[in-house]
Motif scaffolding. Structure first.
Motif, PDB file in Angstrom:
ATOM      1  N   ASP A 128       0.846  -1.189   0.000  1.00 53.50           N
ATOM      2  CA  ASP A 128       0.000   0.000   0.000  1.00 53.50           C
ATOM      3  C   ASP A 128       0.888   1.248   0.000  1.00 53.50           C
ATOM      4  O   ASP A 128       1.650   1.426  -0.935  1.00 53.50           O
ATOM      5  N   ILE A 207      -0.510  -4.116  -3.633  1.00 54.41           N
ATOM      6  CA  ILE A 207      -1.748  -3.504  -3.154  1.00 54.41           C
ATOM      7  C   ILE A 207      -2.506  -4.585  -2.414  1.00 54.41           C
ATOM      8  O   ILE A 207      -2.772  -5.645  -2.967  1.00 54.41           O
ATOM      9  N   VAL A 212      -7.895   1.152  -2.298  1.00 56.20           N
ATOM     10  CA  VAL A 212      -6.612   1.766  -1.951  1.00 56.20           C
ATOM     11  C   VAL A 212      -6.113   2.611  -3.112  1.00 56.20           C
ATOM     12  O   VAL A 212      -6.173   2.191  -4.271  1.00 56.20           O
ATOM     13  N   GLN A 214      -2.631   4.159  -4.390  1.00 56.11           N
ATOM     14  CA  GLN A 214      -1.188   3.987  -4.156  1.00 56.11           C
ATOM     15  C   GLN A 214      -0.430   4.970  -5.042  1.00 56.11           C
ATOM     16  O   GLN A 214      -0.659   5.025  -6.254  1.00 56.11           O
ATOM     17  N   ALA A 236      -0.977  -7.743  -7.058  1.00 53.09           N
ATOM     18  CA  ALA A 236      -2.077  -7.587  -6.114  1.00 53.09           C
ATOM     19  C   ALA A 236      -2.795  -8.918  -5.983  1.00 53.09           C
ATOM     20  O   ALA A 236      -2.921  -9.658  -6.970  1.00 53.09           O
ATOM     21  N   SER A 243      -8.987  -0.555  -6.960  1.00 52.80           N
ATOM     22  CA  SER A 243      -7.879   0.194  -6.382  1.00 52.80           C
ATOM     23  C   SER A 243      -7.143   0.911  -7.500  1.00 52.80           C
ATOM     24  O   SER A 243      -7.226   0.521  -8.668  1.00 52.80           O
ATOM     25  N   HIS A 245      -3.360   2.525  -8.767  1.00 51.35           N
ATOM     26  CA  HIS A 245      -1.919   2.766  -8.626  1.00 51.35           C
ATOM     27  C   HIS A 245      -1.532   3.870  -9.598  1.00 51.35           C
ATOM     28  O   HIS A 245      -1.661   3.716 -10.812  1.00 51.35           O
ATOM     29  N   TRP A 267      -1.232  -7.515 -12.048  1.00 52.58           N
ATOM     30  CA  TRP A 267      -2.305  -7.063 -11.163  1.00 52.58           C
ATOM     31  C   TRP A 267      -3.487  -8.027 -11.167  1.00 52.58           C
ATOM     32  O   TRP A 267      -3.679  -8.798 -12.106  1.00 52.58           O
ATOM     33  N   VAL A 271      -7.577  -3.440 -10.504  1.00 51.01           N
ATOM     34  CA  VAL A 271      -6.562  -2.391 -10.376  1.00 51.01           C
ATOM     35  C   VAL A 271      -6.521  -1.527 -11.634  1.00 51.01           C
ATOM     36  O   VAL A 271      -6.426  -2.028 -12.750  1.00 51.01           O
TER      37      VAL A 271
END
Length: 470
Positions: A128, A207, A212, A214, A236, A243, A245, A267, A271
């Motif tokens: 994270d 992740i 999240v 990141q 991930a 999430s 990134h 991923w 993601v």
């Protein structure tokens, strides 16, 4: 294409990392991205005042800049719904045995301890927004090489960090500004002049769960006549939800230096990945970019090379697998600003099960960049009628002595090839995997054999009936 939008899949059913395990957070910052939030983020990280001010300037830019219209992700993600800074409740470890079992199992599934023992000179692991593992071989320290987490470098080497941080990649558009305002984690690498790092350094980014954001930020500085290889490996586990990134890598490559920058992404389905990667290359120096992309929902990355010095060189090689309702956009930007510069871009994409692969690139040759040479080659393999591939090159050449070429090819996997492989005893999944692995082979062969084995296994999982990655 500018109006394209993608729905986010609900999750996977399998993958290299398996289902997500709960990783508790010591600090979690979420909500509207405001001045107060950025101030709080800087405070909890214990940063010096100059970094706080830099974050706030980037926030001002972020608020003024429009959302890029060419992105296929507008409306797919709500930034205010994400945890924008998530520091795990894990003490930074110097050996794998010091990590909690659930994190150690992630790293072992990716074979990172094995790779560290065999082919790496150092590993920094980020989960994270926080660095949870850091180990660098002592001989690097004795040679004057600095390799550590970015947050630690800000405090220990402030003058050196200030000299380069956001100088290679300033907050010039919305996602770059967002990274600089909210960055957490990443690696700082400094290689002094006339120093050769024989084994790669690696940043491993995980992740842990959905929801999240990141914002890793890495800075690589390579002195004159030095060399180094830096690998970023992203992964991930399987989770339900979305999430983001939004990472950044800045590299400044001084005269006569040689650098290799590798970006490997594996991923899970939820993601969205946006990579902001740029290098400035001085006289007689060179950079080699290598990008491999599996999994994820949306992947957008175009490493930029600014060929500033006479005789500087850049190569960019990317492979991407768009399997299912995913958008894979890999490309390159190369700016020739000095005479006798050279660039080569090779892009390979595979689309199947409704996936879309895109090459988008820019080659710019400034007037006065005499005898600059650039070649771009794009290949796309489409495995079914539901999938798509696009090539969107852009060239701006203002020097009459320059040579710039571009070639593109898109083909379909014919039933005759699959029939031939099945007639030799292979199932349909095995046949497709064999075709894809062969298609990528001439690119992946440039990696250490241990990484090729891991990447090939990930491709096989991606193309299996379970179709999971992570």
């Amino acid at each position: 294409m500018s109006g394209a939008k993608l729905d986010i899949a609900r999750g996977d059913v399998s993958g290299i990392l398996g289902a997500a395990k709960p990783i508790p957070w010591e600090v979690a910052v979420r909500g509207k991205i405001t001045r107060d939030m950025v101030e709080e983020l800087s405070r909890v990280r214990g940063e010096p005042d100059w970094m706080r001010r830099l974050r706030l300037r980037a926030l001002e830019m972020f608020e003024r800049q429009p959302w890029p219209k060419w992105l296929p992700i507008e409306g797919s993600i709500d930034l205010e719904s994400l945890v924008l800074y998530a520091k795990p409740t894990v003490e930074r470890a110097r050996s794998w045995d010091e990590l909690p079992r659930e994190l150690r199992e992630y790293y072992e599934a990716l074979k990172i301890p094995e790779l560290e023992a065999k082919v790496l000179s150092g590993v920094i692991g980020q989960v994270d927004s926080g660095v949870t593992y850091e180990s660098v071989k002592k001989d690097l320290e004795r040679a004057g090489v600095v390799a550590m987490s970015m947050d630690e470098a800000v405090k220990r080497y402030p003058d050196l960090v200030k000299q380069y941080f956001t100088r290679v990649f300033p907050p010039e558009y919305k996602f770059a500004s967002l990274n600089i305002a909210l960055w957490g984690g990443g690696v700082f690498v400094y290689v002094p002049p006339n120093t050769h790092v024989k084994l790669p350094l690696e940043l491993v980014i995980l992740i842990s769960s959905a929801g999240v954001g990141q914002f890793e930020h890495s800075l690589i500085i390579v002195g004159e006549n030095s060399s180094v290889e830096f690998i970023v490996a992203c992964a991930a586990p399987v989770f339900t939800g979305v999430s983001l990134h939004n990472g950044m890598t800045e590299a400044y490559i001084h005269r006569g230096a040689r650098v290799r920058l590798v970006d490997l992404k594996n991923w899970s389905r939820g993601v969205i990945y946006f990579g902001n990667n740029r290098a400035i290359i001085e006289e007689g120096a060179s950079v080699d970019w290598l990008s491999g992309s599996l999994g994820g929902k949306v992947t957008i990355v175009y490493p930029m090379s600014v060929l500033r010095g006479v005789g500087s060189r850049a190569t960019v090689t990317s492979v991407a697998l768009a399997n299912g309702p995913t958008w894979k956009e890999e490309g390159a930007k190369v700016f020739h600003t000095a005479p006798h510069t050279y660039s080569k871009v090779v892009s390979k994409g595979v689309s199947l099960n409704g996936g879309t692969s895109v090459y988008r690139g820019l080659v710019y040759v400034r007037e006065g960049a005499r005898y600059a040479k650039s070649s771009v080659s794009c290949e796309s393999l489409v495995l079914d009628e539901r999938s798509r591939a696009y090539t969107i090159p852009h060239e701006q050449v203002f020097e009459v002595t320059a040579t710039v070429t571009h070639e593109a090819y898109t083909g379909r996997l014919g039933e005759d090839k699959l029939f031939y492989l099945r007639s030799r005893g292979l199932g349909e999944e095995e046949a497709r995997s064999l075709v894809v692995l062969g298609y990528f082979h001439d690119v992946m062969v440039n990696l250490p054999v241990e990484y090729v084995s891991i990447f090939n296994r990930a491709i096989e999982l991606e193309l299996s009936r379970l179709g999971g990655v992570g």
